[in-house]
Design a protein around this motif. Structure first.
Motif, PDB file in Angstrom:
ATOM      1  N   ARG A   1       0.841  -1.198   0.000  1.00 24.26           N
ATOM      2  CA  ARG A   1       0.000   0.000   0.000  1.00 24.26           C
ATOM      3  C   ARG A   1       0.875   1.247   0.000  1.00 24.26           C
ATOM      4  N   VAL A   2       0.575   2.180  -0.901  1.00 19.54           N
ATOM      5  CA  VAL A   2       1.323   3.426  -0.982  1.00 19.54           C
ATOM      6  C   VAL A   2       0.352   4.593  -0.913  1.00 19.54           C
ATOM      7  N   LEU A   3       0.858   5.741  -0.481  1.00 14.49           N
ATOM      8  CA  LEU A   3       0.029   6.934  -0.348  1.00 14.49           C
ATOM      9  C   LEU A   3       0.147   7.781  -1.604  1.00 14.49           C
ATOM     10  N   ILE A   4      -0.986   8.111  -2.191  1.00 17.04           N
ATOM     11  CA  ILE A   4      -1.023   8.936  -3.389  1.00 17.04           C
ATOM     12  C   ILE A   4      -2.032  10.054  -3.175  1.00 17.04           C
ATOM     13  N   GLU A   5      -1.632  11.260  -3.506  1.00 15.67           N
ATOM     14  CA  GLU A   5      -2.498  12.423  -3.330  1.00 15.67           C
ATOM     15  C   GLU A   5      -3.605  12.423  -4.380  1.00 15.67           C
TER      16      GLU A   5
END
Length: 476
Positions: free
Chosen positions: A146-150
């Motif tokens: 899981r990665v954070l993307i704006e």
């Protein structure tokens, strides 16, 4: 009637009433007509408390149910309630993952970075809540990470804002930043102002003082300070908002008359800032009003269309030529309005100033009747002593970092395989983590954990230097 578990206070009151009844049985009933006094004696509470409860009961519904005082009072959550300045720090930490070739951050990586560098004390679950409010979403890659993307619309707003800001600076137009903030202090019984008398025993009620001001590289705009008493708009969250009539009067009488010619005025995204000049008809407007609006906008429609069909046309077109009330107000005087992108208070230098003013005013020994005086005192001091150009240069540096980061984000998105489409709706995948809420979110850790504001400073010099806080941003 279902049984209820009685708390210790209720049990103590039952015992007091029983003892009072025994006393009356032995000594006889006295002062029969003094009902409130007898109630106080029987329950073991003061007469004033009895009167207060009776007043509340008279105002309540016929059921006579009474709420617990302070139960719904706005309360700051120790971890997730962060001010604008701290939220900007967290956002830039995320973007620094991009520019430092570390790729997209995960919740766990971000938590470790914040803990080691700025002493973040919250759990991954709390951090997820914080960054979700800042427009980030968690997406799963092909390798199950899981990665954070704006959110894409947030990035679009930022890119448009930065392009316009660059153009206006090249044109040499004065950039005027406006912003509002609120200071909370205990309100005295007399509710007095600085010039009035006050009680030495403050009540637990909260006084919210709203502050409106504007500034540029040259300092505060002269004669544009406005202070007003404000109450929470939403009791559960403690959020505040400005009445539109108050804001409009401030613009007409204090801000606009003192602006340099051909100014660009930067504003936030409050509801009072987005009041349309000519509101579109609502779904329940009269048929003739809907038809008149469509005709005025030269939008074709059939005469036999029903209201749902007409309103669907209105929805499709109402945003195209939308003009905001304050935009027209400024343009009539030769100025232009530029709105900050959502979740970007760090692009407004005056927000750094608010951190200093709030730290100075919201001290433990601040008396409610002095709050207005203290705000004026600090604003006057900062207007004389501070190098506002340095604040502006810091914001320009932040802008440049965002520009660099946005280019890198696009390059990284091209290289990774994200399962599914990134949705900008509120139903998108939450930034949740597998870990549960930990003990760091308890009241025992009720303290500020992003140390970029100025509270609890030791000296007057520290308390009045916003640049001291800026220089500490060595990690962000």
């Amino acid at each position: 009637m279902p049984r209820k578990t009685l708390r210790s206070q209720a049990r103590s009151m039952i015992y007091s009433v029983h003892q009072h009844m025994l006393k009356e049985a032995n000594e006889g009933v006295k002062n029969v007509n003094q009902v409130q006094k007898r109630t106080a004696d029987a329950t073991g509470i003061s007469v004033n408390t009895v009167k207060r409860v009776l007043r509340e009961a008279n105002k309540s519904d016929s059921s006579g149910s009474l709420r617990t005082p302070g139960k719904k009072r706005p309360r700051k959550k120790p971890v997730t309630d962060m001010d604008n300045f701290d939220l900007g720090v967290v956002k830039r930490c995320i973007h620094n993952f991009h520019t430092s070739n570390e790729g997209f951050p995960t919740i766990r990586k971000l938590q470790m970075k914040l803990r080691s560098e700025i002493n973040f004390q919250g759990s991954t679950k709390s951090l997820s809540r914080i960054i979700k409010k800042q427009g980030f979403r968690s997406k799963r890659t092909a390798d199950k990470q899981r990665v954070l993307i704006e959110k894409m619309d947030i990035r679009f707003q930022r890119l448009e804002y930065l392009e316009k800001m660059t153009l206006f600076r090249q044109q040499g137009r004065p950039i005027i930043y406006t912003y509002e903030t609120y200071v909370h202090v205990n309100q005295s019984n007399s509710k007095s102002r600085p010039e009035g008398s006050h009680s030495k025993k403050p009540t637990p009620h909260i006084l919210g003082v709203g502050i409106l001001h504007a500034g540029s590289d040259l300092g505060f705009v002269p004669n544009s300070l406005l202070m007003f008493e404000s109450k929470p708009k939403i009791s559960k969250t403690g959020q505040y908002d400005i009445n539109f009539s108050t804001y409009e009067k401030w613009l007409r009488t204090q801000l606009i008359p003192n602006l340099p010619p051909n100014s660009v005025v930067v504003v936030g995204n409050g509801s009072y800032l987005n009041k349309p000049l000519e509101p579109a008809p609502t779904p329940y407007a009269k048929l003739s009003i809907m038809q008149a609006w469509l005709s005025e906008k030269n939008i074709p429609y059939k005469k036999d269309m029903l209201k749902p069909q007409l309103y669907n046309l209105i929805k499709l077109h109402k945003e195209k030529d939308k003009i905001f009330y304050i935009d027209k107000l400024f343009s009539d005087q030769g100025h232009l309005v530029l709105r900050l992108p959502l979740y970007h208070p760090d692009l407004n230098p005056i927000d750094m100033v608010w951190a200093v003013i709030k730290a100075y005013v919201s001290r433990d020994d601040t008396e409610a009747n002095k709050i207005y005086e203290l705000i004026q005192e600090k604003v006057a001091d900062m207007g004389l002593k501070y190098d506002w150009k340095t604040l502006g240069d810091k914001v320009k540096e932040i802008e440049d970092n965002y520009k660099t980061s946005d280019v890198i984000i696009d390059e990284m998105i091209e290289k990774i395989d994200i399962s599914g489409n990134i949705s900008d709706s509120g139903s998108d995948t939450d930034c949740s983590s597998d870990s549960s809420e930990d003990e760091n979110d308890s009241e025992s850790n009720n303290k500020d954990f992003i140390y970029f504001e100025v509270p609890n400073v030791k000296s007057e010099e520290e308390a009045t230097d916003p640049l001291g806080g800026i220089k500490q941003e060595k990690y962000v």
